[in-house]
Design a protein around this motif. Sequence first.
Motif, PDB file in Angstrom:
ATOM      1  N   THR A 189      77.290  57.368   7.285  1.00  0.00           N
ATOM      2  CA  THR A 189      76.499  56.688   8.318  1.00  0.00           C
ATOM      3  C   THR A 189      77.349  56.087   9.429  1.00  0.00           C
ATOM      4  OG1 THR A 189      76.525  54.623   7.016  1.00  0.00           O
ATOM      5  CG2 THR A 189      74.674  56.135   6.665  1.00  0.00           C
ATOM      6  N   GLU A 190      78.624  56.472   9.528  1.00  0.00           N
ATOM      7  CA  GLU A 190      79.482  55.829  10.512  1.00  0.00           C
ATOM      8  C   GLU A 190      79.022  56.071  11.948  1.00  0.00           C
ATOM      9  OE1 GLU A 190      81.591  59.812   9.819  1.00  0.00           O
ATOM     10  OE2 GLU A 190      80.395  58.390   8.674  1.00  0.00           O
ATOM     11  N   THR A 202      84.582  51.285   5.996  1.00  0.00           N
ATOM     12  CA  THR A 202      83.650  50.261   5.507  1.00  0.00           C
ATOM     13  C   THR A 202      82.302  50.878   5.195  1.00  0.00           C
ATOM     14  OG1 THR A 202      84.742  48.471   6.740  1.00  0.00           O
ATOM     15  CG2 THR A 202      82.449  48.124   6.097  1.00  0.00           C
ATOM     16  N   GLU A 203      81.808  51.730   6.090  1.00  0.00           N
ATOM     17  CA  GLU A 203      80.536  52.416   5.872  1.00  0.00           C
ATOM     18  C   GLU A 203      80.630  53.369   4.673  1.00  0.00           C
ATOM     19  OE1 GLU A 203      77.711  51.916   7.408  1.00  0.00           O
ATOM     20  OE2 GLU A 203      78.469  50.510   8.900  1.00  0.00           O
ATOM     21  N   ASN A 240      76.184  55.813  13.023  1.00  0.00           N
ATOM     22  CA  ASN A 240      75.153  54.809  13.333  1.00  0.00           C
ATOM     23  C   ASN A 240      75.768  53.433  13.590  1.00  0.00           C
ATOM     24  OD1 ASN A 240      73.126  56.733  12.893  1.00  0.00           O
ATOM     25  ND2 ASN A 240      73.041  56.264  10.708  1.00  0.00           N
ATOM     26  N   ASN A 241      77.072  53.332  13.406  1.00  0.00           N
ATOM     27  CA  ASN A 241      77.755  52.056  13.585  1.00  0.00           C
ATOM     28  C   ASN A 241      78.365  52.003  14.989  1.00  0.00           C
ATOM     29  OD1 ASN A 241      79.677  49.940  13.596  1.00  0.00           O
ATOM     30  ND2 ASN A 241      79.989  50.104  11.388  1.00  0.00           N
ATOM     31  N   SER A 295      79.461  64.405   7.120  1.00  0.00           N
ATOM     32  CA  SER A 295      79.502  63.709   8.403  1.00  0.00           C
ATOM     33  C   SER A 295      79.922  64.664   9.510  1.00  0.00           C
ATOM     34  CB  SER A 295      80.502  62.542   8.320  1.00  0.00           C
ATOM     35  OG  SER A 295      80.834  62.058   9.598  1.00  0.00           O
ATOM     36  N   LYS A 322      80.827  51.488   1.302  1.00  0.00           N
ATOM     37  CA  LYS A 322      79.540  50.866   1.015  1.00  0.00           C
ATOM     38  C   LYS A 322      78.588  51.896   0.406  1.00  0.00           C
ATOM     39  CE  LYS A 322      77.920  48.440   4.351  1.00  0.00           C
ATOM     40  NZ  LYS A 322      77.279  48.106   5.662  1.00  0.00           N
ATOM     41  N   HIS A 336      85.974  50.596  10.454  1.00  0.00           N
ATOM     42  CA  HIS A 336      84.511  50.634  10.429  1.00  0.00           C
ATOM     43  C   HIS A 336      84.007  51.880   9.706  1.00  0.00           C
ATOM     44  CE1 HIS A 336      84.439  47.173  13.060  1.00  0.00           C
ATOM     45  NE2 HIS A 336      85.265  47.793  13.891  1.00  0.00           N
ATOM     46  N   CYS A 337      84.713  52.988   9.880  1.00  0.00           N
ATOM     47  CA  CYS A 337      84.330  54.222   9.187  1.00  0.00           C
ATOM     48  C   CYS A 337      84.442  54.047   7.679  1.00  0.00           C
ATOM     49  CB  CYS A 337      85.215  55.371   9.655  1.00  0.00           C
ATOM     50  SG  CYS A 337      84.882  56.931   8.807  1.00  0.00           S
TER      51      CYS A 337
END
Length: 273
Positions: free
Chosen positions: A85-86, A105-106, A88-89, A57, A109, A102-103
């Motif tokens: 993919t953070e 969580t991505e 892209n969030n 990343s 996942k 949020h980071c």
Amino acid sequence: MLSEDGLNGRYENLKETVRALGKAAVSFSGGVDSTFLLKVCLDSLGAGNVIAVTAVSPTYPETERNEAGELARQLGGRLVILDATEMNNPDFVANKPDRCYHCKTELFKAIREVARKLGFSHIIEGSNIDDLSDYRPGRRACVEAGIMSPLMEAGLSKGDIRAISKDLGLATHNKPAQACLASRIPYGTAITIERLKRIELSEAFIKTLGVSQVRVRHHGNTARIEVEERDLPAVLESRDEIAEKLSIFGFTYVSLDLKGYRTGSMNDQIIKE
């Protein structure tokens, strides 16, 4: 091997917890905690029952990503690299105080998907009990995703982990604390690849001056440099050179924080509010 009262017991509890898993996918950054955790997993479960998963990343320096790969190889672990993919969030990019939620969580996942394909049902990560004392929204993502934190469960602190890592001969036992580059950007300021790269280049340059622990906090066109107290003289002696380089990287003003390096200094505003 371990002299501190209770430390050996906590270490043994950790190994028992890991052995009970049978197989494990380790969220691996190459830092002090995740390297120690990977080592314990490999020793307790065998290389065939462990995978180390590293996310690539813009929020992590390239040198750290390369070092993680080298550490996994040295330990004899199987390394799986995935693209995070953070960025892209929009909730992550907006950089609100729950950014880390949020980071993570991505991240979890993506790790869950890789682990599932490879036949690993247990995913573990390297949080320790010291992480409970700071503002850590990523912890909620960890719990929601069902990710285990064996070091925390065993009651191990960062100091404990460094001590055992040293006894195990791990080169990371005295490695400076690391955090994603996004943590250098004040909440409310959007996270961009340009800003992350500016921070990465600035910190890399300052480290060439013999400074091991440094944070370059990104306040608009101003860089606020944090280093440990013992390194303040080195920074001051090279102030002209630092100012020139950081100007090339895109900063107009360069400042030195007289309070020095401190973990989570960007959370000061949240705590005060």
